[in-house]
Write an enzyme that holds these catalytic residues in place. Sequence first.
Site, mmCIF file in Angstrom:
data_model
loop_
_atom_site.group_PDB
_atom_site.id
_atom_site.type_symbol
_atom_site.label_atom_id
_atom_site.label_comp_id
_atom_site.label_asym_id
_atom_site.label_seq_id
_atom_site.Cartn_x
_atom_site.Cartn_y
_atom_site.Cartn_z
ATOM 1 C CG ASP A 67 -2.138 0.951 1.015
ATOM 2 O OD1 ASP A 67 -2.463 1.259 -0.153
ATOM 3 O OD2 ASP A 67 -2.739 1.369 2.017
ATOM 4 C CE LYS A 126 -3.078 4.991 1.119
ATOM 5 N NZ LYS A 126 -4.546 4.794 1.008
ATOM 6 C CG ASN A 165 -0.283 4.577 3.789
ATOM 7 O OD1 ASN A 165 -1.084 5.229 4.456
ATOM 8 N ND2 ASN A 165 -0.628 3.491 3.125
#
Length: 247
Positions: free
Chosen positions: A84, A86, A89
Amino acid sequence: MAALLESDPVRKVNQPDFVVNLAYAYETKDALCLVLTLMNGGDLKFHIYNMGNPGFQEPRASFYAAEILCGLGDLHGESIVYRDLKPENILLDDYGHIRISDLGLAVKIPEGESIRGRVGTVGYMAPEVLNNQRYTFSPDFWGLGCLIYEMIAGQSPFRGRKEKVKREEVDRRVLETEELYTHKFSEEAKSVCKMLLTKDVAQRLGCPDGRVLEVKRHPFFRVINFKRLEAGIMDPPFIPDPRAVYL
């Protein structure tokens, strides 16, 4: 269940210099509380889009990408795929160093095996994830390519900033179209993005076996001394103002 899934990968990382630390956890009557590293510098999305013109100069993008790469190395060394990557984050600490946060979709890969799972964030999921194929660490290298592109271009590679487009169209672009490069990209930056955003896993930089070292050797990182970086003695290109709120 989501909280348990997040706490498990965090606890398994032995050298979390570039990943949020789990200080401790405790339970209340109706909640499991995770106490993590305090990161006062805000997330990369805020810095990309709310601190002047969208995007970073290449040296700053290269520094953050290098620290993200070190964080991925820590995770992959524990057989954990993050899945994840991105800007939201990636968090900055008081000194301008980054750490990978939100391990809710991270999962440990059993030794000698691969996994399947169509999880992630729209526009950042790798083709093999969208196609529900089996994979090991390849989605993280694709995600790194998306991040480098966005840090330099000031928009994600498959969707314009504030563009209203359906999820199906974004997925189609990921699977079928090539990202566009402007004058903001040096030849080295364009090269590393194209190699990380290669749709064929067998041809993607760092794949198929999750070779972080291979990515570190790319000319885009030529100004990064990884030994000094991992020792925490390279100066970040930006130091957050302790009086500012990066939200």
